[in-house]
Structures are given as C-alpha cells and as structure tokens.
Design an enzyme around this catalytic site. Structure first.
Site, PDB file in Angstrom:
ATOM      1  N   GLU A 201       0.808  -1.219   0.000  1.00 17.20           N
ATOM      2  CA  GLU A 201       0.000   0.000   0.000  1.00 17.20           C
ATOM      3  C   GLU A 201       0.842   1.270   0.000  1.00 17.20           C
ATOM      4  OE1 GLU A 201      -3.422   0.410  -0.003  1.00 17.20           O
ATOM      5  OE2 GLU A 201      -3.554  -1.725  -0.435  1.00 17.20           O
ATOM      6  N   ASP A 219      -6.808   5.408 -10.092  1.00 24.43           N
ATOM      7  CA  ASP A 219      -7.460   4.099 -10.134  1.00 24.43           C
ATOM      8  C   ASP A 219      -8.981   4.198 -10.162  1.00 24.43           C
ATOM      9  OD1 ASP A 219      -7.914   5.008  -7.587  1.00 24.43           O
ATOM     10  OD2 ASP A 219      -7.262   3.185  -6.572  1.00 24.43           O
ATOM     11  N   THR A 224      -6.650   8.576  -2.465  1.00 20.85           N
ATOM     12  CA  THR A 224      -6.270   7.433  -1.649  1.00 20.85           C
ATOM     13  C   THR A 224      -5.375   7.955  -0.536  1.00 20.85           C
ATOM     14  OG1 THR A 224      -6.388   5.856  -3.469  1.00 20.85           O
ATOM     15  CG2 THR A 224      -4.996   5.258  -1.611  1.00 20.85           C
TER      16      THR A 224
END
Length: 413
Positions: A201, A219, A224
């Site tokens: 991650e 994405d 994020t």
C-alpha cells in the site's frame, strides 16, 4: 485499498500451543540394515496443539505406547522436532495411532520458516510409515497433517523417528522467535501482517509513517490516503473523517464532510481541491486522527477478515491473505474471491487441505485483480503470499522475504 499504478505486470512461475523442551540425549541407535543413526530422540518438540497431557514430546520419547494427540477438529496441525543443528535426514519412521492423517507432508527447514517437502501423500492409511531415501537437510523436521482420515477427532502420532548419517554437526540456523503457532490475534503476528500490507500500500514496512499519505493514483477511486489506502470514492475515507469529527468536532477536515459525501462512489475531487490534501496531512499529526485510522482499519478490514479466516480453519498465512484481499477489494470483494475458491477446493474447516485451498484462493484473487488494469500488477500475491505458501509457511514464521512491485522486503523477526 491503495493500488500501485503504472507498474509492469509480473507473474511468478510456478487450539493451543504445546511446547515441551526435553534435554537432548546422546543417543546413537542403528536404524537397521543401513548405517544411519537415530538423530531425533529426545530433541525439543513443538506442536500446534495437544489433547490433555498427550504433548509433542510423547511422540519423541523412548516409548511407542505414549503419543502426541492434537486437538480435535478438522484443519492443519503439525509436530516439529528441533534436531539442534543442520543435519542430513535420510529416513523417517512414523507410527500413527487411530487418528491418522490421510494427507500429510514430511518437511525439513534450516530456519523454521521456509520448509522443503521431503515426502507427501494424500493416501495415508495409518499404521507405520517407513520413509527411506529422503535426501533432506535441515535443523527442523516437521510432520504437517492437513486432512484427517476420520470425520471426528484430530491427529495422533505414537512415534516419530528421524535418521541421518551420524552426529555430524553443521552450522545451526538462528532459532525463530515469537509465537510460532499463533494467528494474527497475536500482537507480533498482526504487526507482521500490517508491515506486509504496508509494503504494497505504501512501499514501506513502517506503516506508522503513512498516516499522512494522500494522493490520487488514477485508479478511479479519487483520493487514496492513510495507512491502508482509504479512498474518497469508496466510503471508508468519509467514515474516517466523520468519526474524527465526532471525536474532535473542531478539526481541519470537518469542513470537507459535505464534499466527501457528494463525491462518494466516484473519482471526483469536487469540493475537495485545493485544500483537502493539506488538511489531511495536517490532521495526521494528531494522535486522535491516528487512532481513528487504526480503528477504522481494524473495524472495516482486519477484524472481519480474521473472523472469516478463523471460521474457515486457516492459520496465520490464510488470515493475512483474507486481510490483504479485504484491504484491496473490500470485505464483500474478499467474500466473492472466497466463493470462487470454494468452487474448486474445500476449506480446512470443511475437511480440505489447507495448502490446496489457499492456492485456490490466491488463484481467484489474481483472476479478480486482472479484471481491472489498475490491479494488473499481481506481485503482492505472486511474489509475496504465494511464495510463503510454496514454502509451507502457514504460520508466517520469520524470517520473511518477499517482493512487491519490484522492491524487496524482509522481516527478520
């Protein structure tokens, strides 16, 4: 749920704890017609579980009347002998009691983490198994039982004997540390799992340095951020900010709640730019916000994954595989991957072989990842989890070495 974008796709080819330490005995017992001698008698023994006083050492004493018996129930159990130093293992004799394994492996390891299979069968019939010409090397010898022959009970061995050339002492590997047979409910095992997730991650093992991370990685999920990639397009970022505001009403992120609600389910930044990333990074210095992130990780991903994995009879590696799938795909996505795996294999709780089931789960995970271009790099599975599985490291015992997105990582202990 962070996904590393822009990387080349790579595919690799392809209870309780019973610990009994026994003082080593200087025993040299001729094995029979060959020149091998008994190298296992009286060595320290460890098992995943036991019934009453039928502990691991009972399979490694001088008596064939005593025995080791695991806890009752389906699933994987193992019995391990520490030979004290790296030894040649050329022959193993097993005497099963009535509760024998239909599917089992005899394995050797230099470090107690990476196991090489010397013998495997899925047609065990109990009684005595005299396994010759094994040609193995290791400090540790393990019998890994993955399927019961009976529908009740567990596994039981009345005798385990390993033979080698003689008392030749080779350099010993470091003794593994930590609780070998625990799951991710063990604090140290959970920390390893968090470091493994962080390598994918956030490209670091230091997951606590990732509270302030935030970017749009393209994405389709908007921003994020944080320790497990909370995103503005999938509700969990909204939940994190809402909980932070509930605990601390005056904060720099509270004013963005209306915008987070509006963009939920999309990749839009409407109402979030230009100030939201800076506000997230500033909030990440607040211990309250850090605790909110950790609690959200456990509530939305870690705890549900652990419950499913335990119910399926999976050990630490399987528990981590479920957790990592939940982080990327959500718990509903993890359940869909599990359902796909169940079409080709049974879980240990259903009487299936754990290694075969986990292989099916990882196959289903990879297939799901490849349905999206952003997921096309499957190295977090193939050169990490799959490698642990191939090494039969079901307990995530250290040392752990793996690759993600071309970078190598290692957890020594």
């Amino acid at each position: 749920m962070r996904i590393r974008a822009g990387h080349v796709r790579t595919v690799a080819l392809g209870g309780g704890i019973a610990v009994v330490l026994c003082a080593p005995l200087a025993v040299s017992v001729v094995a029979g017609a060959d020149d091998n001698v008994l190298i296992s008698r009286g060595r320290p023994a460890l098992a995943t579980s036991n019934t009453g006083n039928e502990v691991a050492a009972r399979a490694n004493d001088a008596s064939t009347v005593t025995r080791w018996a695991s806890a009752a129930g389906p699933g994987t159990q193992w019995l391990r002998i520490d030979l004290g130093s790296v030894q040649r293992i050329e022959r193993v004799r097993l005497n099963w009691s009535g509760a024998y394994a239909r599917t089992y492996r005899v394995q050797a390891s230099a470090d107690g983490s990476n196991w090489a299979t010397l013998y495997a069968t899925s047609a065990g019939n109990g009684g005595a198994d005299d396994l010759k010409r094994l040609n193995g090397t290791g400090r540790y010898l393990r019998v890994l039982a993955t399927q019961r022959a009976r529908t009740t009970g567990g596994y039981a061995l009345s005798d385990l004997r390993a033979y080698g050339p003689s008392a030749k002492v080779l350099p010993a590997a470091a003794t593994p540390t930590g609780s070998l047979v625990s799951g991710l409910d063990d604090r140290r095992k959970k920390e390893r799992a968090l470091e493994l997730v962080s390598s994918a991650e956030n490209s670091t093992l230091s997951w606590r340095h990732s509270f302030a991370y935030i970017e749009d990685i393209g994405d389709g999920r908007g921003y994020t951020a944080g320790i497990v990639g909370f995103t503005s397009g999938t509700s969990d970022m909204l939940a994190v900010v809402a909980e932070y505001t509930r605990r601390k009403p005056v904060n720099g992120l509270a004013k963005f709640l209306p915008a987070l609600r509006a963009v939920d389910g999309s990749d839009s930044h409407a109402g979030l730019d230009p100030g939201f990333p800076a506000a997230w990074r500033a909030a990440a210095q607040d211990p309250v916000f850090q605790r909110v992130q950790e609690n959200a990780r456990d509530t939305y991903y870690f705890n549900p994954a652990l419950r499913f994995a335990r119910a399926d009879g999976l050990r630490a590696l399987g528990q981590f595989a479920y957790f990592d799938a939940a982080v990327m795909h959500g718990v509903s996505g993890m359940r869909a991957i599990r359902a796909a795996a169940l079409r080709t294999a049974k879980t240990p709780a259903q009487g299936g072989d754990e290694l075969a089931y986990l292989n099916a789960f990882l196959n289903a995970r990879v297939a799901e990842m490849r349905t999206e271009e952003a997921h096309s790099d499957v190295s977090r599975v193939e050169t990490a989890q799959r490698m642990f599985l191939r090494r039969s490291n079901l307990d995530l015992t250290t040392p752990l070495t793996w690759h993600v997105y071309g970078d190598q990582y290692r957890i020594a202990q």
